[in-house]
Design an enzyme around this catalytic site. Structure first.
Site, PDB file in Angstrom:
ATOM      1  N   LYS A 168       3.335  -5.034 -14.896  1.00 29.77           N
ATOM      2  CA  LYS A 168       3.756  -4.213 -15.604  1.00 29.77           C
ATOM      3  C   LYS A 168       3.719  -3.665 -16.803  1.00 29.77           C
ATOM      4  O   LYS A 168       3.813  -2.894 -17.433  1.00 29.77           O
ATOM      5  CB  LYS A 168       4.668  -3.520 -14.426  1.00 29.77           C
ATOM      6  CG  LYS A 168       4.507  -3.145 -12.831  1.00 29.77           C
ATOM      7  CD  LYS A 168       3.643  -1.860 -12.705  1.00 29.77           C
ATOM      8  CE  LYS A 168       3.027  -1.861 -11.412  1.00 29.77           C
ATOM      9  NZ  LYS A 168       3.163  -0.452 -10.280  1.00 29.77           N
ATOM     10  N   LYS A 189      -6.031  -5.878  -6.213  1.00 28.99           N
ATOM     11  CA  LYS A 189      -5.041  -5.518  -5.394  1.00 28.99           C
ATOM     12  C   LYS A 189      -5.259  -3.348  -5.142  1.00 28.99           C
ATOM     13  O   LYS A 189      -5.616  -2.977  -6.176  1.00 28.99           O
ATOM     14  CB  LYS A 189      -4.023  -5.357  -5.108  1.00 28.99           C
ATOM     15  CG  LYS A 189      -2.381  -4.662  -4.949  1.00 28.99           C
ATOM     16  CD  LYS A 189      -1.341  -5.051  -4.777  1.00 28.99           C
ATOM     17  CE  LYS A 189      -0.754  -3.924  -5.384  1.00 28.99           C
ATOM     18  NZ  LYS A 189       0.314  -3.471  -4.570  1.00 28.99           N
ATOM     19  N   LYS A 204      -2.496   2.435  -5.973  1.00 30.42           N
ATOM     20  CA  LYS A 204      -2.157   4.613  -5.950  1.00 30.42           C
ATOM     21  C   LYS A 204      -2.494   4.274  -7.532  1.00 30.42           C
ATOM     22  O   LYS A 204      -2.795   5.491  -7.779  1.00 30.42           O
ATOM     23  CB  LYS A 204      -0.606   4.553  -5.906  1.00 30.42           C
ATOM     24  CG  LYS A 204      -0.060   4.782  -4.180  1.00 30.42           C
ATOM     25  CD  LYS A 204       1.572   5.404  -4.398  1.00 30.42           C
ATOM     26  CE  LYS A 204       2.744   4.328  -3.812  1.00 30.42           C
ATOM     27  NZ  LYS A 204       2.937   3.581  -4.505  1.00 30.42           N
TER      28      LYS A 204
HETATM   29  P1  ATP Z   1       1.892   0.822  -7.486  1.00 27.57           P
HETATM   30  O1  ATP Z   1       0.159   1.456  -7.045  1.00 27.57           O
HETATM   31  O2  ATP Z   1       2.894   2.443  -8.425  1.00 27.57           O
HETATM   32  O3  ATP Z   1       2.167  -0.082  -8.409  1.00 27.57           O
HETATM   33  P2  ATP Z   1       1.091   0.308  -4.820  1.00 27.57           P
HETATM   34  O4  ATP Z   1       0.063   1.086  -4.568  1.00 27.57           O
HETATM   35  O5  ATP Z   1       1.489  -1.160  -5.519  1.00 27.57           O
HETATM   36  O6  ATP Z   1       2.018   1.835  -6.052  1.00 27.57           O
HETATM   37  P3  ATP Z   1       3.702   0.387  -3.583  1.00 27.57           P
HETATM   38  O7  ATP Z   1       4.711   1.625  -3.453  1.00 27.57           O
HETATM   39  O8  ATP Z   1       4.004  -0.576  -4.392  1.00 27.57           O
HETATM   40  O9  ATP Z   1       2.713   0.552  -4.211  1.00 27.57           O
HETATM   41  O10 ATP Z   1       4.002   0.076  -2.643  1.00 27.57           O
HETATM   42  C1  ATP Z   1       4.182   0.377  -0.962  1.00 27.57           C
HETATM   43  C2  ATP Z   1       4.175  -0.878   0.224  1.00 27.57           C
HETATM   44  O11 ATP Z   1       2.323  -1.127  -0.280  1.00 27.57           O
HETATM   45  C3  ATP Z   1       4.851  -2.152  -0.725  1.00 27.57           C
HETATM   46  O12 ATP Z   1       5.009  -2.735   0.992  1.00 27.57           O
HETATM   47  C4  ATP Z   1       3.972  -2.713  -0.840  1.00 27.57           C
HETATM   48  O13 ATP Z   1       3.350  -4.595  -0.337  1.00 27.57           O
HETATM   49  C5  ATP Z   1       2.082  -2.722   0.093  1.00 27.57           C
HETATM   50  N1  ATP Z   1       0.876  -2.496  -0.561  1.00 27.57           N
HETATM   51  C6  ATP Z   1       0.617  -1.757  -1.977  1.00 27.57           C
HETATM   52  N2  ATP Z   1      -0.421  -2.052  -2.022  1.00 27.57           N
HETATM   53  C7  ATP Z   1      -1.548  -3.014  -1.566  1.00 27.57           C
HETATM   54  C8  ATP Z   1      -2.730  -3.101  -1.058  1.00 27.57           C
HETATM   55  N3  ATP Z   1      -3.572  -2.843  -1.287  1.00 27.57           N
HETATM   56  N4  ATP Z   1      -2.773  -3.484   0.213  1.00 27.57           N
HETATM   57  C9  ATP Z   1      -1.665  -3.985   0.713  1.00 27.57           C
HETATM   58  N5  ATP Z   1      -0.859  -3.669   1.313  1.00 27.57           N
HETATM   59  C10 ATP Z   1      -0.499  -3.018  -0.087  1.00 27.57           C
END
Ligand code: ATP
Ligand code: LTN
Length: 332
Positions: free
Chosen positions: A116, A197, A200
């Site tokens: 980040k 990965k 969002k």
């Molecule tokens: P950001 O993009 O804002 O960092 P993010 O999509 O990574 O957000 P988080 O809010 O950080 O989402 O994560 C919420 C949950 O979703 C966490 O338990 C995280 O481990 C899971 N998660 C996020 N992305 C993935 C993915 N690509 N596959 C599986 N689990 C995920």
């Protein structure tokens, strides 16, 4: 009797955007399943999202819509405590005490911080750095046994355990030591770059399936998914794109990798991608419908998050009082 033995789970998701298929399959979908067997608490981690600059009016709306998404994904406020992190002040309060019990070196090793910080080089703020102490507070306040998260969060869970063990060692038994719980579909990759990965906050809209995407858009994104120049639908090292599509297909249909390989033997990637797209679109249809209903009933949402905050507050306050006492703060 039985009731007392139920384990406690807590998890959270940041309101940084509409949930992706990754969030859903890797985390939120399991929360709905787990609420049947555990004492569960799920929250919208709005304070965590402040580590990245947010436009206030937009952020306020997004917190509510993410809360609606949480319920649309199956979290039932009658079965779980469903709340918004900033509504329970004990999270910030415990976070400070835990920050004073977390080492600079430990926080420096967190890969999420490094990622980040690289993504937001113009805003490497102190909150981004101490993010894991707040996450530890979220978990330890509820004396959680299990924390269902995607694999990317495992390092934060390890740190939470270290902080809790150290605190218990210095001040006497205070916190339950939590364990990470990761299920199938624990890491869904971007459709545009299957070595990254699905996230969002990814600026490339083709890489991620958002759980509110229309069926047509979902099918189109899967058709464009990056694969390889081979022809075989099988799970093998080096076939990142196909492996990811197979993981998704398996997670939504319940079919094993071997069954999928057998079903698509002799067929091309085009057929497979279309099947995955349609299966995902069908799978997400009820989530989108429930979301639309909930957003038409804001009073119900407000009622739910207020009730959630009250329930959470009661548990969190108890742990915070205990911690303040243990570290020697003078009671009011
Ligand atoms: P950001 O993009 O804002 O960092 P993010 O999509 O990574 O957000 P988080 O809010 O950080 O989402 O994560 C919420 C949950 O979703 C966490 O338990 C995280 O481990 C899971 N998660 C996020 N992305 C993935 C993915 N690509 N596959 C599986 N689990 C995920
Ligand atoms: N850091 C998590 C979100 C989160 C969380 C939590 C997850 C905040 N607090 C407590 C589990 C338990 C993430 O997904 N990035």
């Amino acid at each position: 009797m039985e009731e007392q033995k139920k384990k406690v789970i807590l998890s959270g998701i940041q309101p940084t955007g509409i949930f992706t298929l990754g969030n859903y399959l890797g985390a939120v979908r399991n929360w709905a399943k787990m609420q049947e067997d555990f004492h569960s608490a799920y929250m919208i981690a709005d304070l965590h999202a402040l580590t990245v600059r947010q436009e206030p009016a937009d952020f306020r709306k997004r917190i509510l819509s993410c809360y609606a998404l949480l319920l649309a994904c199956g979290v039932d406020p009658e079965k779980s405590i469903a709340f918004i992190q900033s509504h329970v002040p004990a999270h910030s309060q415990l976070s400070w005490v835990l920050s004073c019990n977390t080492q600079f070196g430990e926080l420096s090793r967190m890969t999420q911080f490094k990622d980040k910080a690289a993504q937001h080089a113009d805003n490497i703020n102190a909150g981004l750095f101490t993010y894991p102490s707040l996450m530890a507070a979220d978990i330890l306040l509820y004396q959680a046994d299990l924390v269902p998260v995607g694999v990317d969060q495992k390092q934060h869970l390890e740190l939470t355990r270290d902080i809790a063990n150290r605190f218990n060692g210095v001040y006497g038994n205070t916190f339950t030591i939590p364990e990470a719980y990761t299920a199938q579909g624990a890491k869904i990759m971007s459709l545009a770059d299957p070595t990254k990965k699905m996230s969002k906050s990814d600026p490339n809209p083709n890489g991620c399936i958002l759980i509110l995407d229309e069926p047509g858009a979902i099918v189109k994104k899967f058709k464009r998914a990056v694969t390889d120049s081979d022809m075989e639908v099988c799970y093998r090292e080096g076939k990142d794109g196909i492996n990811n599509l197979m993981t998704i297909y398996s997670a939504v249909t319940g079919l094993s990798m071997d069954q999928i390989t057998a079903d698509f033997a002799g067929k091309g990637y085009g057929d497979f991608k279309a099947a995955v797209g349609e299966a995902v679109a069908e799978h997400l249809r009820p989530v989108r419908e429930r979301y639309n209903d909930l957003m038409n009933n804001k009073d119900y949402l407000v009622e739910c998050y207020r009730k959630g905050a009250e329930q959470a507050e009661r548990i969190a306050r108890r742990t915070l009082d205990k911690v303040y006492k243990k570290v020697g703060l003078l009671a009011k």
